[in-house]
Enzyme design. Structure first.
Site, PDB file in Angstrom:
ATOM      1  N   GLY A   9       5.461 -23.846  -6.761  1.00 44.79           N
ATOM      2  CA  GLY A   9       6.769 -24.014  -6.140  1.00 44.79           C
ATOM      3  C   GLY A   9       7.384 -25.345  -6.501  1.00 44.79           C
ATOM      4  O   GLY A   9       6.751 -26.203  -7.112  1.00 44.79           O
TER       5      GLY A   9
ATOM      6  N   ASN B 179      -3.490 -27.022  -6.417  1.00 41.62           N
ATOM      7  CA  ASN B 179      -4.881 -26.618  -6.626  1.00 41.62           C
ATOM      8  C   ASN B 179      -5.021 -25.452  -7.596  1.00 41.62           C
ATOM      9  O   ASN B 179      -5.847 -25.477  -8.510  1.00 41.62           O
ATOM     10  CB  ASN B 179      -5.520 -26.255  -5.274  1.00 41.62           C
TER      11      ASN B 179
ATOM     12  N   ILE C  98       3.838 -30.791  -1.817  1.00 37.88           N
ATOM     13  CA  ILE C  98       4.410 -31.449  -0.645  1.00 37.88           C
ATOM     14  C   ILE C  98       3.422 -31.444   0.513  1.00 37.88           C
ATOM     15  O   ILE C  98       3.605 -32.156   1.497  1.00 37.88           O
ATOM     16  CB  ILE C  98       5.735 -30.787  -0.195  1.00 37.88           C
ATOM     17  N   ASP C  99       2.339 -30.651   0.390  1.00 40.52           N
ATOM     18  CA  ASP C  99       1.377 -30.518   1.489  1.00 40.52           C
ATOM     19  C   ASP C  99       0.394 -31.683   1.566  1.00 40.52           C
ATOM     20  O   ASP C  99      -0.292 -31.852   2.563  1.00 40.52           O
ATOM     21  CB  ASP C  99       0.564 -29.221   1.330  1.00 40.52           C
TER      22      ASP C  99
ATOM     23  N   MET D 274       7.339 -25.629   6.030  1.00 42.97           N
ATOM     24  CA  MET D 274       6.618 -24.771   5.097  1.00 42.97           C
ATOM     25  C   MET D 274       5.502 -25.518   4.399  1.00 42.97           C
ATOM     26  O   MET D 274       5.412 -26.740   4.437  1.00 42.97           O
ATOM     27  CB  MET D 274       7.564 -24.205   4.048  1.00 42.97           C
ATOM     28  N   GLY D 275       4.664 -24.746   3.753  1.00 45.73           N
ATOM     29  CA  GLY D 275       3.539 -25.282   2.989  1.00 45.73           C
ATOM     30  C   GLY D 275       2.263 -24.611   3.446  1.00 45.73           C
ATOM     31  O   GLY D 275       1.980 -24.512   4.638  1.00 45.73           O
TER      32      GLY D 275
ATOM     33  N   MET E 268      15.194 -26.703   1.617  1.00 47.61           N
ATOM     34  CA  MET E 268      15.854 -28.008   1.579  1.00 47.61           C
ATOM     35  C   MET E 268      14.826 -29.094   1.292  1.00 47.61           C
ATOM     36  O   MET E 268      15.088 -30.035   0.536  1.00 47.61           O
ATOM     37  CB  MET E 268      16.536 -28.286   2.923  1.00 47.61           C
TER      38      MET E 268
END
Length: 475
Positions: free
Chosen positions: A128, A217, A246-247, A290-291, A399
């Site tokens: 993503g 990963n 982003i996680d 999200m994530g 966003m």
């Protein structure tokens, strides 16, 4: 059970040797003993671009002291725990004794294993979107050109771009000069793609001998397979990863690029939910972040905002109903404060949702929408009580992913991109670059993909989050 690392014994060599073996980073000379090395063409003493006349190195009379020695190491664990009960203590070896863990320092080497004029470098962004992708692409291209590389291409739309129907994108400093001013990826992203054999066949056909892979990963697992297949075929190719998520769930690293920006951007959604909730009669604001491993985002966003009353993450179980459930605590908050704000991570509470066993193109299980479920349950709970609430639901998913990197992430991306190129030219392959204890390091991909990093519910960070929100245990 987390146990301490105690005082240093004189021996315990087996654990130390095991660690050094695991964290040894693969080098071209391991597989090609006759691989030649050359004086580095990267030197800031003279910034004249490399040309064919000086392909063996810069014609500088000055000795540059900016190189990293191959034996330089960075300490992975910096705390020496002295108590069994000390927060964060864990066993490294069977006897729970202190074993120093040293990993490879990143940076330019004095000797390189690829002649720049013979290099064709490719960059691919997978998975993503993530803030900072363009920043990393830009720095990889610029650093490659400083080494003297003339053939640089981008592979469009992730691993899918290795298919025959998609053309590569020529890259140069002129092309990437301002791409960091925009979010997204200049090269595009996607999940899934051709088979391993097709990818390596495509690399052979295109003459690619340096591959820079930006992803999480799953993407890194794919990069490691590509590295192994190249070795199997006797191809002298450097495959180097740059962790992207982003996680912030990549093992062993302080943080990954995009995380700071994601947390910062999440503040906008949380603040909006707070304003909506506190401006309404019996208002409740719900924000879903999200994530797949978004516990870190939710937790840090809650800490940073100071506006969250309830933070729900995948790693900490909770119940919605019952005397100790989330809904009962919401009732208490409305009675005492008049409003409430919930921050829920995407991967949380999946046990409450119907499982479909659906998977995305990368093989990841498709998660149910916990945010919508909580929204519906909240409305239903208070309606049945005869005392409805004003619920506002915000999902800032795309966003957060699509915005440009902030200054902190921009700097991180710059250094990661540069060090990825340094690692490739130094002859390393099957590695990834990251930041560990504020220093930049090279790690074998096999170690960072062994399992994802998750929030430790006994950690000081999670306890800080509980202190900030004031929430109880929802069990």
């Amino acid at each position: 059970m987390r146990i301490l690392l105690i005082a240093i014994p004189s021996g315990n060599l087996s654990s130390k040797e095991d660690f050094e073996k695991r964290f040894n980073i693969p080098h071209i000379s391991d597989f090609f003993p006759d691989a030649a090395s050359y004086p580095s063409t990267f030197c800031l003493s003279m910034r004249t671009p490399v040309n064919e006349e000086f392909a063996e190195g810069y014609p500088s009379d000055e000795e540059w002291y900016g190189y990293i020695n191959n034996d330089d190491r960075v300490l992975l664990k910096v705390i020496r725990y002295s108590s069994l009960s000390s927060a964060g203590a864990e066993c490294i070896d069977p006897d729970c004794t202190w074993v120093e863990q040293w990993i490879h320092r990143a940076g330019p080497r004095e000797k390189i294993y690829f002649k720049p004029e013979n290099v064709k470098a490719a960059i691919v962004t997978c998975g993503g979107l993530c803030p900072g992708l363009n920043d990393v692409i830009r720095q990889i291209v610029i650093t490659l050109e400083i080494y003297g590389v003339k053939k640089i291409v981008g592979i469009p739309f992730g691993y899918r771009g290795f298919g025959k129907e998609i053309d590569e994108i020529p890259l140069s400093r002129k092309v990437v000069q301002n791409v960091h001013l925009s979010g997204g990826s200049l090269l595009g992203v996607s999940r899934g793609g051709p088979s391993l054999d097709e990818i390596v066949d495509s690399m052979q056909d295109r003459g690619i001998n340096m591959l820079f892979v930006l992803g999480g990963n799953g993407t890194h697992a794919g990069a490691n397979l590509i590295h192994n297949e190249c070795i199997k075929r006797g191809l002298k190719v450097a495959v180097v990863g740059v962790p992207k998520t982003i996680d912030n769930d990549i093992l062993l690293m302080d943080k990954t690029f995009g995380f700071d920006t994601a947390v910062e951007e999440a503040q906008r959604a949380i603040n909006a939910a707070y304003i909506e909730a506190h401006s309404a009669y019996r208002g409740i604001g719900i924000v879903k972040l999200m994530g797949r491993s978004s516990g870190f985002i939710a937790m840090h966003a809650s800490l940073a905002s100071g506006q969250i009353d309830i933070c729900l993450i995948p790693e900490v179980p909770f119940e919605l109903h019952g005397s100790h459930g989330v809904l009962n605590h919401l009732k208490y908050l409305l009675e005492t404060k008049g409003s409430a704000v919930i921050c829920v991570a995407e991967g949380a509470g999946q046990s409450f949702l119907e499982k479909t066993n659906a998977k995305d193109a990368s093989g990841n299980v498709v998660l149910g929408d916990i945010g919508v479920h909580i929204q519906q349950e909240v409305k239903k709970y208070f309606k049945e009580m005869g005392n409805p609430t004003d619920v506002k639901y915000i999902d800032p998913t795309y966003m957060i992913r699509a915005c440009r990197a902030n200054a902190s992430d921009g700097i991180l991306c710059t250094v990661l991109g540069q060090n990825a190129v340094h690692g490739a030219f130094a002859g390393y392959s099957g590695i990834t670059v990251g930041i560990c204890n504020t220093h930049y390091v090279y790690l074998p991909i096999t170690e960072v993909i062994s399992y994802p990093k998750i929030v430790d519910q006994n950690s000081r960070m999670w306890h800080r989050c509980l202190t900030s929100t004031g929430q109880p245990d929802f069990l």
